[in-house]
Enzyme design. Structure first.
Site: not given
Ligand SMILES: N[C@@H](CCC(=O)N[C@@H](CS)C(=O)NCC(=O)O)C(=O)O
Length: 224
Positions: A16, A43, A68-69
């Site tokens: 990620c 999950k 949220e990152s």
């Molecule tokens: N806007 C979020 C995006 C985070 C994201 O898209 N994470 C992905 C992995 S890189 C995720 O957890 N996807 C799993 C899902 O959507 O079910 C951030 O900035 O934290």
């Protein structure tokens, strides 16, 4: 006496790019943290209980989840030295905008590696090139980082973006940065930074290549 620092746990995933942002910021601040990897295809209950959107990363500050990152990076920057965002509010707002831009580049990267055919793949490649061309004049002329000699949260957001291109290029993708000297130098400086190198495991290139091959996309077919 100051109270003990809270225990930090980063709910993570091996590939990620958003997790990497937080890991880079933590490393730049030299703060120890535990990493707990999550299988996003299956999950676990502890993770869904702390992640309202079901996404990594989540930072557990003791037992308080922050998700949220960009929010995680801002929280870390407000609470731990050294400051990575600019002190000036206007510059800080500008930087936050470019962190958001890095997320848009990540979305285009996702569309690129998922492209069903060569025509879409080429369109997404050009879209990526266009986005980096937008960044070129915004970069500090002296470098090596986004805003000059000091690393910032924007750098932490773009380092995982550039990491994809290491693997893309190993599998025959053209260098998109040929005519973008500042972006090219920035990419190299980030790749050499220990915090960036340590944000993923040694098996990252292999894991990413496997993930890309499994997309059943135009890129997967080229890689095969
Ligand atoms: N806007 C979020 C995006 C985070 C994201 O898209 N994470 C992905 C992995 S890189 C995720 O957890 N996807 C799993 C899902 O959507 O079910 C951030 O900035 O934290």
């Amino acid at each position: 006496m100051s109270p003990a620092a809270p225990q930090l746990t980063l709910a993570s995933h091996h590939l990620c790019p958003y997790v990497q942002r937080a890991a880079i910021v933590l490393a730049e601040k030299n703060v120890p943290f535990a990493r707990r990897d999550v299988d996003l295809a299956n999950k676990p209950a502890w993770f869904t209980a702390v992640s309202p959107l079901g996404k990594t990363p989540v930072l557990l500050v003791a037992d308080v989840p922050v998700f949220e990152s960009a929010v995680i990076c801002d929280y870390l920057d407000e609470t731990l030295a050294p400051r990575l965002h600019p002190e000036d509010a206007l510059q800080r707002a500008r930087h936050r905008g470019w962190v958001e831009f890095a997320s848009a580049v990540l979305n285009t990267i996702g569309a690129f590696y998922s492209a069903p055919d060569g025509t879409v793949l080429e369109a997404k490649r050009q879209d990526l090139r266009g986005k980096f061309a937008q960044v070129e004049p915004v970069l500090d002329a002296e470098g090596p980082f986004f805003a000059g000699s000091r690393i910032s949260v924007v750098d932490a957001a773009f380092a995982p973006v550039f990491r994809y291109f290491e693997v893309f290029e190993q599998h025959g993708e053209p260098d998109l940065f040929v005519d973008l000297p500042r972006v090219r130098a920035w990419r190299l400086a980030l790749a050499a930074r220990p915090s960036v190198q340590q944000a993923v495991g040694a098996d990252y290139p292999e894991r990413l290549a496997r993930f890309l091959r499994e997309r059943r996309s135009a890129l997967s077919r080229r890689m095969a």
